[in-house]
Scaffold this motif. Structure first.
Motif, PDB file in Angstrom:
ATOM      1  N   LYS B 108      46.645  51.121  55.269  1.00  0.00           N
ATOM      2  CA  LYS B 108      45.240  50.753  55.400  1.00  0.00           C
ATOM      3  C   LYS B 108      44.928  49.266  55.286  1.00  0.00           C
ATOM      4  CE  LYS B 108      43.521  54.604  56.436  1.00  0.00           C
ATOM      5  NZ  LYS B 108      43.089  54.714  57.833  1.00  0.00           N
ATOM      6  N   PHE B 109      45.918  48.437  55.010  1.00  0.00           N
ATOM      7  CA  PHE B 109      45.656  47.000  54.965  1.00  0.00           C
ATOM      8  C   PHE B 109      46.308  46.354  56.172  1.00  0.00           C
ATOM      9  CE2 PHE B 109      44.862  48.252  50.680  1.00  0.00           C
ATOM     10  CZ  PHE B 109      43.957  47.336  50.165  1.00  0.00           C
ATOM     11  N   ARG B 182      33.377  50.306  50.407  1.00  0.00           N
ATOM     12  CA  ARG B 182      33.382  48.852  50.244  1.00  0.00           C
ATOM     13  C   ARG B 182      31.952  48.327  50.236  1.00  0.00           C
ATOM     14  NH1 ARG B 182      37.918  48.563  53.803  1.00  0.00           N
ATOM     15  NH2 ARG B 182      39.425  48.942  52.159  1.00  0.00           N
ATOM     16  N   ASN B 187      35.720  48.031  44.054  1.00  0.00           N
ATOM     17  CA  ASN B 187      36.883  47.181  44.318  1.00  0.00           C
ATOM     18  C   ASN B 187      38.006  48.002  44.946  1.00  0.00           C
ATOM     19  OD1 ASN B 187      38.822  48.196  42.482  1.00  0.00           O
ATOM     20  ND2 ASN B 187      37.915  47.016  40.806  1.00  0.00           N
ATOM     21  N   GLU B 188      39.012  47.289  45.494  1.00  0.00           N
ATOM     22  CA  GLU B 188      40.019  47.963  46.305  1.00  0.00           C
ATOM     23  C   GLU B 188      40.798  49.021  45.525  1.00  0.00           C
ATOM     24  OE1 GLU B 188      40.513  47.739  49.513  1.00  0.00           O
ATOM     25  OE2 GLU B 188      38.983  46.205  49.815  1.00  0.00           O
ATOM     26  N   PHE B 189      41.082  48.705  44.248  1.00  0.00           N
ATOM     27  CA  PHE B 189      41.831  49.659  43.451  1.00  0.00           C
ATOM     28  C   PHE B 189      41.028  50.956  43.276  1.00  0.00           C
ATOM     29  CE2 PHE B 189      43.442  51.629  39.607  1.00  0.00           C
ATOM     30  CZ  PHE B 189      44.816  51.554  39.807  1.00  0.00           C
TER      31      PHE B 189
ATOM     32  N   ARG C  21      41.442  40.926  50.938  1.00  0.00           N
ATOM     33  CA  ARG C  21      42.174  42.182  51.143  1.00  0.00           C
ATOM     34  C   ARG C  21      43.675  41.922  51.222  1.00  0.00           C
ATOM     35  NH1 ARG C  21      40.631  46.243  55.133  1.00  0.00           N
ATOM     36  NH2 ARG C  21      41.676  47.504  53.566  1.00  0.00           N
ATOM     37  N   TRP C  24      44.808  41.565  47.715  1.00  0.00           N
ATOM     38  CA  TRP C  24      44.904  42.903  47.112  1.00  0.00           C
ATOM     39  C   TRP C  24      46.197  43.596  47.545  1.00  0.00           C
ATOM     40  CZ3 TRP C  24      42.805  45.212  43.196  1.00  0.00           C
ATOM     41  CH2 TRP C  24      41.522  44.863  42.773  1.00  0.00           C
ATOM     42  N   PHE C  28      49.128  44.979  45.114  1.00  0.00           N
ATOM     43  CA  PHE C  28      49.593  46.362  45.049  1.00  0.00           C
ATOM     44  C   PHE C  28      51.107  46.442  45.274  1.00  0.00           C
ATOM     45  CE2 PHE C  28      45.320  48.408  46.525  1.00  0.00           C
ATOM     46  CZ  PHE C  28      44.786  48.124  45.277  1.00  0.00           C
TER      47      PHE C  28
END
Lengths: 417, 285, 305
Positions: B108-109, B182, B187-189, C21, C24, C28
């Motif tokens: 997803k990133f 979002r 937040n992303e986590f 992003r 991030w 991760f």
């Protein structure tokens, strides 16, 4: 190699730690898991500790399947046992890898070893040094099913003594269905079991040859004797049809299941066959040839001292090793495990020789040979493949024999290079 | 707006009677019989004594639970059982967390190096464990991890298998859901943990089952790294029934039957999450 | 303290959304990358380095250049094993995937005793390989013991040698491997099928589209990530097959006459039976290259980027 340096560093670290240990010496002993062997060793350790209050023995065991891998990786990393049990056929690798050290001559004088033990102990000698001593030894014998013998009109107390009588008995006892499929074997054909030893050290010699020369470093069975031995074996299936490789999967399973009249196996099988309830079985020496000549194959697990051991621990290890290869230990081992004593005097007693089960195995020890394997698994495989080529691919035995000899010689050359 | 997620129960809403359904049911059932036959033989052998093992009858002549008592009365069996449980649970928890985190990131990133990281991780599936055992052993012995739970567990704390599996399943999650979260300022986590994870429960359950099972049956590495019998895992303990030259098959079958119980329980416990479909509501362009 | 905090917050706020992003993402990935580097990549590099030496577990290593590789190319056993490994791949992967998809697809629609049937199909996956290999070995036995040969002779067909044949042994070894892995693939397929939002199906059904068209137009495309996973992962599993082969014929592993021996078994035997680590490392590198190429081709063909 970086790896090696790391190992050396580790080994050093471990030995420094060991030197700083408490006054009482603890040494570690490794063997593989086998219920009775573990039990016997526990008893021996108890007795040894009672007699030597300053020494404690830590007994560690591993499953048989990966025992060798386990020992090699632990000792390489400077870990592992002080006294270790190993198969005689592994000794080349262990010596080359400097995993074990020569037995100190003060505690184990060579003339004493050679006078007291069976000659097969020579297989532990490399470059004039002994690297280990066995507690017990094994040999082969012919097991036979008395019930099947009786049903076929054979005397259950007169098992075959010659190859000729053996073949006749097999032909009498084999059973086939209407389509010709074997439903009960006269003799089990199982090259992956003990048959390859029978072929190598017994049949070849009975046909006037030798399996190897030059301390078992030169393959010598690509000869007339080798060919006769091989065809005698494969004929059992192809010509006489008294057995079928793979029948009941393993020879010992067929015999245990009561679907085979005869099988060749070792002392280590006695425990498994003891659970047979549906028939009585007997043991006799491996059949002699027409001239009455007999041969056998003997093997053993030996105990050795690993190379890292020194100082106090070495003294303790020497004492322990001497104890577990003493006549007293062998007596106990025979009672608990059922394996034959490695010292002649402890083995060849009147009581043992007249024992209907131990007797034939002990007599076999007198004329047994021990193959000096460099890579036991790989060398056995060449024999299995040789027979398979004849039985499954109808290859000419002579060609198959030559191929096997070439392959095995390559294995030996590579290992001794 | 955070999208609504509802989990549906049984799948097809139309259960009309159809002959084709009966045919497929019958075929499935017959296939199931084939699948289960070898297992019945395992159970049957575990009820036989050593002398009957080779009679190969499905129904034992005189069935008895003696083998089970023999195995269970050996106190070590329970210890091995416990060891396997500790190892399998801990490794499973770690895998469910890390594999899905990495899988999510890779799915997803959008960032440079993403494909390289994916292939690099995937490539770890391609080295047989047998070749890694010696380096791992040296590592474990340097750090003093030999003969410990951590020593057994550390190589498996994350796996390429789980990462790949989770990546593939996260790819099926529509981006709109994550975007909506979002916009809500998460937040992303939190987005991963609260929004994305619940959407892949079937895959998570599958991952948990497979990781548990893989560690429950692991043999080679645990054997190399443990020395004391107290730390054996179940498969190593069971292999002591396969001694030199002779294998007590009735005992192996008994042990194998007993060893199947916890894996079966885990499967039965988690399978409903696999089966429970995910219905996405509020998904309109 | 506070100033620093404020500064970092300002830095963070200054980043564009896409930069954030990316940060991030690497956050991760940090621990996992460290983990994989130490536990997997480093030993792999060591293995590659080892393949240029003659290290045996029992003897110190010395550099031998490409000797292990030239030896491998000249080793007839290697080519036999190479052939076997690919046979496992080309026979095993399509058969097991087609079977498991068909079963999953129909199982997904069956409701009567659904849970029980699903559990039964999964059961083989839960069992111990060594124990099950033994049972299968007995199925393949000749009469009077073997179940399959018993059936063949009962219907009047001749006995088959199965494991005792250089031709039939490989498929006979493969069958239990497919059997044991089927449950795994079925579960993944079911999870994939269930992950498809039902709303898609409902829309299609309202439009009166046939089941086959739904399968082709909706189910299969939406199932693609699952299919990619299973194709790649099953291929890797079949190329790495070991346990089933080792256990079903453990007195002559990979036999008869090496006709069932896969590459991983050759590696295992070279490394831990002959302790020829350098040679085993070279075999590992070759296996690694094969697996990587096969997986990359599959990923490319299935366009999973």
């Amino acid at each position: 190699m970086r790896l090696r340096k790391m190992l050396a560093g580790l080994a050093f670290g471990v030995s420094v730690l060991a030197a700083n240990a408490a006054a009482a010496v603890e040494i570690e002993y490794w063997q593989y898991v086998f219920e009775t062997r573990v039990k016997a060793m526990d008893q021996l350790i108890q007795k040894f500790q009672a007699a030597n209050p300053g020494i404690t023995i830590k007994h560690t065991t591993f499953p048989y399947a990966e025992y060798q891998t386990k020992v090699a990786s632990a000792v390489t990393a400077g870990q592992g046992p002080d006294v270790v049990q190993l198969f005689y056929g592994w000794v080349d690798g262990f010596v080359a890898g400097k995993l074990i050290q020569p037995l100190p001559k003060d505690a184990f004088p060579h003339d004493k070893i050679e006078a007291d033990f069976f000659p097969i102990v020579k297989a532990m000698q490399r470059g004039g040094e002994y690297y280990g001593l066995p507690t017990a030894v094994r040999s082969l014998a012919l097991f036979y099913n008395k019930k099947i013998f009786e049903a076929a009109g054979l005397d259950p107390n007169k098992p075959p003594q010659t190859l000729e009588a053996f073949l006749a008995a097999a032909q009498k006892t084999v059973k086939r269905d209407s389509a010709g499929n074997i439903i009960s074997e006269g003799f089990t054909l199982d090259m992956a079991g003990q048959d390859h030893q029978w072929w190598r050290e017994v049949l070849i010699r009975q046909n006037g040859g030798v399996p190897y020369t030059d301390n078992d470093r030169k393959v010598a069975y690509d000869s007339d004797a080798g060919l006769k031995a091989l065809t005698f074996y494969t004929d059992l299936q192809t010509k006489h049809k008294v057995g079928l490789t793979g029948f009941m999967d393993e020879g010992q399973a067929a015999f245990k299941g009561g679907l085979a009249a005869m099988t060749i196996d070792g002392t280590f099988r006695l425990g498994a066959f003891a659970s047979i309830k549906s028939f009585e079985w007997g043991v006799t020496e491996l059949p002699a040839d027409a001239k009455g000549m007999r041969s056998n194959y003997a093997s053993y697990f030996a105990n050795a001292i690993t190379s890292k051991v020194q100082g106090e621990k070495l003294e303790a290890s020497k004492k322990f090793l001497a104890y577990i290869s003493s006549p007293e230990a062998m007596e106990l081992w025979l009672q608990v495990v059922g394996e034959l004593p490695a010292r002649r005097a402890a083995a060849m007693t009147e009581k043992n020789l007249t024992n209907p089960i131990y007797g034939p195995f002990l007599k076999g020890l007198e004329y047994a040979h021990t193959t000096m394997f460099v890579d036991e698994a790989a060398q056995r495989q060449t024999a299995i493949d040789m027979v398979n080529r004849v039985l499954l691919q109808n290859q000419d035995p002579k060609a198959s024999l030559a191929e096997a000899a070439k392959a095995e010689q390559a294995i030996i050359d590579r290992a001794t290079k | 707006m955070t999208p609504q997620i509802t989990l549906s129960g049984a799948r097809s809403s139309h259960t009309a009677f159809r002959p084709s359904r009966i045919v497929s049911w019958t075929l499935l059932f017959l296939g199931g019989l084939v699948m289960v036959t070898p297992i019945l033989f395992m159970l049957s052998t575990s009820l036989k004594d050593a002398s009957q093992v080779y009679d190969l009858k499905l129904i034992p002549a005189s069935p008895s639970l003696d083998n089970y008592w023999t195995v269970l009365s050996d106190g070590r069996f329970l210890r091995w059982f416990l060891n396997s449980l500790v190892v399998a649970v801990a490794v499973t928890v770690s895998n469910v967390f890390f594999d899905s985190l990495v899988g999510y990131t890779l799915a997803k990133f959008r960032f440079r190096g993403r494909y390289v990281v994916f292939i690099a991780i995937l490539s770890t599936l391609m080295i047989p464990t047998e070749m890694l055992v010696i380096p791992w052993y040296l590592m474990a012995s340097t750090f003093g991890w030999i003969d410990s739970y951590w020593g057994i567990m550390f190589p498996g704390m994350m796996t390429a298998f789980g990462t790949f599996l989770m990546k593939q399943f996260f790819e099926t999650v529509p981006d709109e859901f994550l975007e909506a979260a979002r916009i809500d300022g998460l937040n992303e986590f939190t987005i991963w943990w609260r929004v994305a994870m619940p959407l892949v429960t079937p895959a998570l359950s599958a991952l948990a089952i497979f990781t548990f099972l893989g560690n429950w049956t692991a043999f080679f590495w645990p054997l190399i790294v443990t020395n004391s019998r107290e730390l054996y895992t179940l498969p190593i303990g069971l292999s002591s029934f396969a001694v030199e030259q002779a294998i007590q098959w009735e005992m192996i079958m008994t042990g194998a039957s007993l060893a199947t119980i916890p894996t079966l329980l885990v499967f039965l416990l988690l399978q409903r999450y696999i089966v429970r479909g995910v219905m996405l509501a509020g998904l309109k362009g | 303290m506070i100033a620093a905090r404020a500064k970092s917050t300002r830095l963070w706020d200054g980043l564009s959304l896409s930069h954030k992003r990316v940060l991030w993402a690497w956050t991760f990935l940090a621990i996992p990358i460290l983990f994989y580097s130490v536990i997997r990549f480093w030993p792999t590099l060591q293995a590659i380095a080892l393949s240029f030496t003659n290290w045996s577990l029992m003897r110190p290593a010395s550099f031998v250049g490409l000797e292990n590789y030239t030896r491998l190319v000249q080793d007839p056993l290697f080519w036999q094993v190479f052939r076997n490994t690919f046979l496992y791949l080309i026979i095993g992967t399509p058969i097991s995937l087609l079977l498991s998809f068909a079963i999953a697809y129909y199982l997904d629609r069956v409701q009567f005793m659904h849970g029980l049937i699903r559990a039964i199909y999964f059961l083989p996956f839960l069992t111990t390989a060594a124990a099950m290999a033994w049972v299968w070995r007995w199925f393949y036995q000749p009469v009077p013991i073997g179940v399959i040969n018993g059936f063949l002779t009962w219907v009047g067909l001749p006995q088959q040698p199965f494991l005792r044949s250089t031709v039939q042994a490989l498929p006979a070894v493969l069958a239990p491997a497919v059997w044991a892995g089927l449950g795994f693939q079925i579960i993944i397929f079911i999870a994939g099928l269930r992950a498809i939002p039902t709303s898609y199906y409902e829309a299609a059904r309202i439009d009166g589209v046939s089941e086959f068209t739904i399968l082709r137009r909706i189910t299969l495309p939406l199932l693609k990530p699952t299919i990619v996973f299973l194709v790649v992962f099953s291929s890797i599993s079949f190329l790495r097959i070991f346990d089933q082969v080792y256990n079903i014929n453990f007195n002559d592993p990979g036999g008869p006459l090496n006709t069932t021996k896969p590459l991983v078994m050759m590696i295992y035997q070279t490394a831990f039976k002959s302790f020829d680590m350098g040679y085993a490392a070279a075999q590992t590198v070759v296996l690694f290259a094969i697996l990587l190429v096969v997986s990359l081709i599959q990923l490319r063909v299935l366009k999973d980027r």
